[in-house]
Design an enzyme around this catalytic site. Structure first.
Site, mmCIF file in Angstrom:
data_model
loop_
_atom_site.group_PDB
_atom_site.id
_atom_site.type_symbol
_atom_site.label_atom_id
_atom_site.label_comp_id
_atom_site.label_asym_id
_atom_site.label_seq_id
_atom_site.Cartn_x
_atom_site.Cartn_y
_atom_site.Cartn_z
ATOM 1 N N ARG A 184 0.817 -1.226 0.000
ATOM 2 C CA ARG A 184 0.000 0.000 0.000
ATOM 3 C C ARG A 184 0.848 1.273 0.000
ATOM 4 N NH1 ARG A 184 -2.881 -3.808 -0.721
ATOM 5 N NH2 ARG A 184 -4.926 -4.163 0.246
ATOM 6 N N CYS A 234 -10.750 -0.618 3.075
ATOM 7 C CA CYS A 234 -10.185 -0.818 4.417
ATOM 8 C C CYS A 234 -9.672 0.505 4.968
ATOM 9 C CB CYS A 234 -9.059 -1.848 4.382
ATOM 10 S SG CYS A 234 -9.689 -3.539 4.243
ATOM 11 N N GLU A 304 -4.869 3.542 6.190
ATOM 12 C CA GLU A 304 -4.736 3.318 4.742
ATOM 13 C C GLU A 304 -5.508 4.401 3.988
ATOM 14 O OE1 GLU A 304 -5.264 -0.675 3.101
ATOM 15 O OE2 GLU A 304 -6.351 0.246 1.440
HETATM 16 P P1 FAD Z 1 -8.246 8.293 -4.700
HETATM 17 O O1 FAD Z 1 -9.023 7.731 -3.561
HETATM 18 O O2 FAD Z 1 -8.872 9.315 -5.546
HETATM 19 O O3 FAD Z 1 -6.870 8.869 -4.131
HETATM 20 C C1 FAD Z 1 -6.053 8.069 -3.288
HETATM 21 C C2 FAD Z 1 -4.657 8.700 -3.231
HETATM 22 O O4 FAD Z 1 -4.054 8.635 -4.528
HETATM 23 C C3 FAD Z 1 -4.681 10.188 -2.880
HETATM 24 O O5 FAD Z 1 -3.483 10.472 -2.201
HETATM 25 C C4 FAD Z 1 -4.661 10.874 -4.224
HETATM 26 O O6 FAD Z 1 -4.143 12.192 -4.172
HETATM 27 C C5 FAD Z 1 -3.722 9.952 -4.983
HETATM 28 N N1 FAD Z 1 -3.925 9.981 -6.422
HETATM 29 C C6 FAD Z 1 -5.077 9.809 -7.125
HETATM 30 N N2 FAD Z 1 -4.839 9.873 -8.447
HETATM 31 C C7 FAD Z 1 -3.497 10.105 -8.585
HETATM 32 C C8 FAD Z 1 -2.636 10.292 -9.683
HETATM 33 N N3 FAD Z 1 -3.088 10.252 -10.939
HETATM 34 N N4 FAD Z 1 -1.314 10.505 -9.461
HETATM 35 C C9 FAD Z 1 -0.825 10.542 -8.191
HETATM 36 N N5 FAD Z 1 -1.597 10.397 -7.101
HETATM 37 C C10 FAD Z 1 -2.914 10.180 -7.292
HETATM 38 N N6 FAD Z 1 -7.642 -0.990 -2.047
HETATM 39 C C11 FAD Z 1 -6.790 -2.026 -2.199
HETATM 40 O O7 FAD Z 1 -5.568 -1.825 -2.188
HETATM 41 N N7 FAD Z 1 -7.261 -3.302 -2.360
HETATM 42 C C12 FAD Z 1 -8.571 -3.595 -2.377
HETATM 43 O O8 FAD Z 1 -8.928 -4.744 -2.512
HETATM 44 C C13 FAD Z 1 -9.491 -2.515 -2.249
HETATM 45 N N8 FAD Z 1 -10.819 -2.756 -2.255
HETATM 46 C C14 FAD Z 1 -11.679 -1.705 -2.121
HETATM 47 C C15 FAD Z 1 -13.054 -1.969 -2.157
HETATM 48 C C16 FAD Z 1 -13.967 -0.940 -2.013
HETATM 49 C C17 FAD Z 1 -15.444 -1.231 -2.044
HETATM 50 C C18 FAD Z 1 -13.506 0.399 -1.870
HETATM 51 C C19 FAD Z 1 -14.485 1.535 -1.748
HETATM 52 C C20 FAD Z 1 -12.145 0.668 -1.826
HETATM 53 C C21 FAD Z 1 -11.220 -0.390 -1.947
HETATM 54 N N9 FAD Z 1 -9.849 -0.166 -1.896
HETATM 55 C C22 FAD Z 1 -8.979 -1.204 -2.074
HETATM 56 C C23 FAD Z 1 -9.315 1.187 -1.641
HETATM 57 C C24 FAD Z 1 -9.058 2.039 -2.915
HETATM 58 O O9 FAD Z 1 -9.828 1.548 -4.000
HETATM 59 C C25 FAD Z 1 -7.572 2.043 -3.271
HETATM 60 O O10 FAD Z 1 -6.806 2.661 -2.268
HETATM 61 C C26 FAD Z 1 -7.292 2.749 -4.588
HETATM 62 O O11 FAD Z 1 -5.934 2.619 -4.897
HETATM 63 C C27 FAD Z 1 -7.644 4.247 -4.575
HETATM 64 O O12 FAD Z 1 -7.621 4.696 -5.915
HETATM 65 P P2 FAD Z 1 -8.458 5.965 -6.374
HETATM 66 O O13 FAD Z 1 -8.215 6.154 -7.826
HETATM 67 O O14 FAD Z 1 -9.852 5.876 -5.936
HETATM 68 O O15 FAD Z 1 -7.675 7.103 -5.599
HETATM 69 N N1 EPU Z 2 -11.774 -11.559 9.054
HETATM 70 C C1 EPU Z 2 -12.626 -11.715 10.126
HETATM 71 N N2 EPU Z 2 -13.563 -10.756 10.353
HETATM 72 C C2 EPU Z 2 -13.669 -9.642 9.578
HETATM 73 C C3 EPU Z 2 -12.783 -9.483 8.482
HETATM 74 C C4 EPU Z 2 -11.840 -10.471 8.252
HETATM 75 O O1 EPU Z 2 -12.524 -12.670 10.864
HETATM 76 O O2 EPU Z 2 -14.520 -8.805 9.856
HETATM 77 C C5 EPU Z 2 -10.786 -12.627 8.791
HETATM 78 C C6 EPU Z 2 -11.112 -13.425 7.535
HETATM 79 O O3 EPU Z 2 -12.037 -14.452 7.788
HETATM 80 C C7 EPU Z 2 -9.747 -13.912 7.094
HETATM 81 C C8 EPU Z 2 -8.807 -12.797 7.555
HETATM 82 O O4 EPU Z 2 -9.516 -12.040 8.546
HETATM 83 O O5 EPU Z 2 -9.410 -15.077 7.801
HETATM 84 C C9 EPU Z 2 -8.391 -11.886 6.398
HETATM 85 O O6 EPU Z 2 -9.569 -11.308 5.804
HETATM 86 P P1 EPU Z 2 -9.681 -10.931 4.252
HETATM 87 O O7 EPU Z 2 -9.294 -12.122 3.418
HETATM 88 O O8 EPU Z 2 -10.996 -10.291 4.040
HETATM 89 O O9 EPU Z 2 -8.493 -9.943 4.032
HETATM 90 P P2 EPU Z 2 -8.172 -8.606 4.761
HETATM 91 O O10 EPU Z 2 -6.786 -8.725 5.291
HETATM 92 O O11 EPU Z 2 -9.206 -8.203 5.713
HETATM 93 C C10 EPU Z 2 -7.101 -7.586 2.612
HETATM 94 C C11 EPU Z 2 -7.016 -6.198 2.051
HETATM 95 C C12 EPU Z 2 -8.219 -5.894 1.166
HETATM 96 C C13 EPU Z 2 -8.305 -6.934 0.056
HETATM 97 C C14 EPU Z 2 -8.436 -8.316 0.697
HETATM 98 C C15 EPU Z 2 -8.486 -9.439 -0.340
HETATM 99 C C16 EPU Z 2 -5.813 -4.755 3.596
HETATM 100 C C17 EPU Z 2 -5.901 -3.724 4.653
HETATM 101 N N3 EPU Z 2 -6.966 -5.229 3.128
HETATM 102 O O12 EPU Z 2 -8.198 -7.586 3.509
HETATM 103 O O13 EPU Z 2 -7.995 -4.632 0.565
HETATM 104 O O14 EPU Z 2 -9.423 -6.686 -0.768
HETATM 105 O O15 EPU Z 2 -7.276 -8.535 1.561
HETATM 106 O O16 EPU Z 2 -7.247 -9.611 -0.934
HETATM 107 O O17 EPU Z 2 -4.715 -5.119 3.173
HETATM 108 C C18 EPU Z 2 -8.262 -2.291 0.991
HETATM 109 O O18 EPU Z 2 -7.025 -2.258 1.095
HETATM 110 O O19 EPU Z 2 -8.990 -1.262 1.046
HETATM 111 C C19 EPU Z 2 -8.897 -3.588 0.804
HETATM 112 C C20 EPU Z 2 -10.216 -3.751 0.802
#
Ligand code: FAD
Ligand code: EPU
Length: 311
Positions: A184, A234, A304
């Site tokens: 991240r 997250c 994050e």
């Molecule tokens: P923004 O939220 O718009 O910005 C985030 C940061 O990036 C800010 O600092 C912004 O200034 C900067 N930024 C944006 N565009 C640029 C650019 N062009 N150049 C330089 N900096 C820039 N994250 C994960 O890592 N894994 C997941 O599985 C995941 N699942 C998600 C699920 C849901 C439902 C939601 C709502 C979010 C999830 N996220 C996840 C979090 C989020 O999607 C990520 O952090 C993503 O990288 C943010 O991208 P964004 O384009 O929305 O950036």
């Molecule tokens: N778990 C629980 N309770 C909860 C949530 C999770 O018990 O409420 C347990 C799950 O059952 C599992 C473990 O925790 O055993 C890990 O959970 P999960 O697989 O959902 O992964 P996570 O670590 O919670 C990370 C990323 C997510 C990404 C998923 C899938 C971070 C902070 N989060 O979640 O990214 O989508 O793995 O790869 O690294 C994000 O960064 O915004 C984000 C959504």
């Protein structure tokens, strides 16, 4: 100079920059509508460049300006304060030319390319490598900045070249090397760069096999994350050896509410906007979670999500 004269001066300056570059600009643009969580006040200035070249030149014109510059992708990792931000926001939404196939299964995309659209396009093209990102509602620039990841993949793993804006307003190619990306985080975050686009190295595979992997990841995400509700993903990065979601769950804090904000009952590391939450509700809940996690583990969790508020 009086505050009113300063404001007039700023308005004149920003409108002139926008007109010179042919970039659309708005004042007091509500940011809640540009974020997935849907909270927060306006951006004082909101620029929407349409080409990478315009965006690079805009960056150069704004970066030493009187107000801080903030870059907006999909707004899926942001909590914007209720008062909004006195900043020049560059929205990347329009920086999304159609993805372009290059030699050797490489693909070039713009910073504003939505990640879900990229995943779909790759399935149709028979290009594998980006399936891990299914369900991440980001744009490519934000995904690179955050090194968004899931399912054991992350954007740093497929990025070979990142296009960045130079301080002089040119488009520069940054060749990705070891150490550019971590969990991240990225060289983009470290150096405060503006990503204009990227080149990803993908691999050929059967569209059906790629689609199957996408479906598996989608089903897993639907079962474990509150995708029907507004959130910013997250809230905290995981601890090196512990999932924050699992910890919050064990602490019995799922469902905990402050105003219209609630710790998701599905995933303990998500806060959802249940009922017209204010940013203040979300921030208070984040503080509660931080205190509880610190008390439980002795470690300060790393945020994050990014909080946008004036210093
Ligand atoms: P923004 O939220 O718009 O910005 C985030 C940061 O990036 C800010 O600092 C912004 O200034 C900067 N930024 C944006 N565009 C640029 C650019 N062009 N150049 C330089 N900096 C820039 N994250 C994960 O890592 N894994 C997941 O599985 C995941 N699942 C998600 C699920 C849901 C439902 C939601 C709502 C979010 C999830 N996220 C996840 C979090 C989020 O999607 C990520 O952090 C993503 O990288 C943010 O991208 P964004 O384009 O929305 O950036
Ligand atoms: N778990 C629980 N309770 C909860 C949530 C999770 O018990 O409420 C347990 C799950 O059952 C599992 C473990 O925790 O055993 C890990 O959970 P999960 O697989 O959902 O992964 P996570 O670590 O919670 C990370 C990323 C997510 C990404 C998923 C899938 C971070 C902070 N989060 O979640 O990214 O989508 O793995 O790869 O690294 C994000 O960064 O915004 C984000 C959504």
């Amino acid at each position: 100079m009086t505050a009113a004269a300063r404001d007039r001066d700023l308005r004149w300056r920003y409108r002139e920059i926008a007109a010179d570059l042919g970039v659309a600009v708005r004042e007091d643009e509500p940011l809640a509508r540009h974020t997935t969580l849907g909270v927060g006040g306006p951006a004082a200035w909101f620029f929407e460049p349409e080409t990478l070249d315009q965006a690079a030149r805009l960056w150069a014109a704004l970066v030493d300006g009187p107000l801080p510059v903030r870059l907006l992708g999909g707004g899926s990792n942001l909590v914007v304060a209720d008062a909004g931000v006195r900043a020049a926001v560059i929205a990347t939404e329009r920086l999304a030319p159609a993805p372009e196939r290059l030699e050797g299964h490489h693909v070039r995309v713009g910073a504003g390319q939505p990640v879900p659209g990229l995943v779909r396009w790759c399935v149709a093209e028979g290009l594998a490598g980006v399936e891990f990102a299914e369900g991440i509602p980001a744009r490519v620039g934000g995904a690179i900045r955050m090194n968004a990841g899931a399912n054991r993949g992350w954007f740093g793993g497929i990025a070979r070249v990142v296009l960045v804006a130079s301080p002089e307003g040119r488009i520069e190619e940054h060749l990705v090397t070891e150490g550019d990306f971590g969990y991240r985080t990225s060289f983009v975050a470290r150096d405060g760069l503006f990503v204009l686009g990227a080149e990803f190295a993908l691999a050929e595979d059967e569209p059906r096999a790629i689609r199957d992997r996408v479906r598996t990841f989608r089903a897993r995400r639907r079962a474990t994350q509150p995708l029907r509700e507004r959130s910013a993903g997250c809230i905290f990065a995981n601890f090196p050896d512990q999932s924050v979601g699992a910890l919050v769950d064990r602490l019995g804090l799922k469902g905990r509410r402050v105003g219209g904000a609630e710790v998701s009952t599905l995933h303990g590391n998500f806060i959802v906007n249940r009922q017209q939450a204010r940013a203040a509700d979300v921030l208070a809940l984040i503080d509660e979670l931080r205190d509880a996690l610190l008390h439980e583990t002795g470690l300060e969790p790393r945020l994050e999500v990014e909080i946008w508020k004036d210093a």
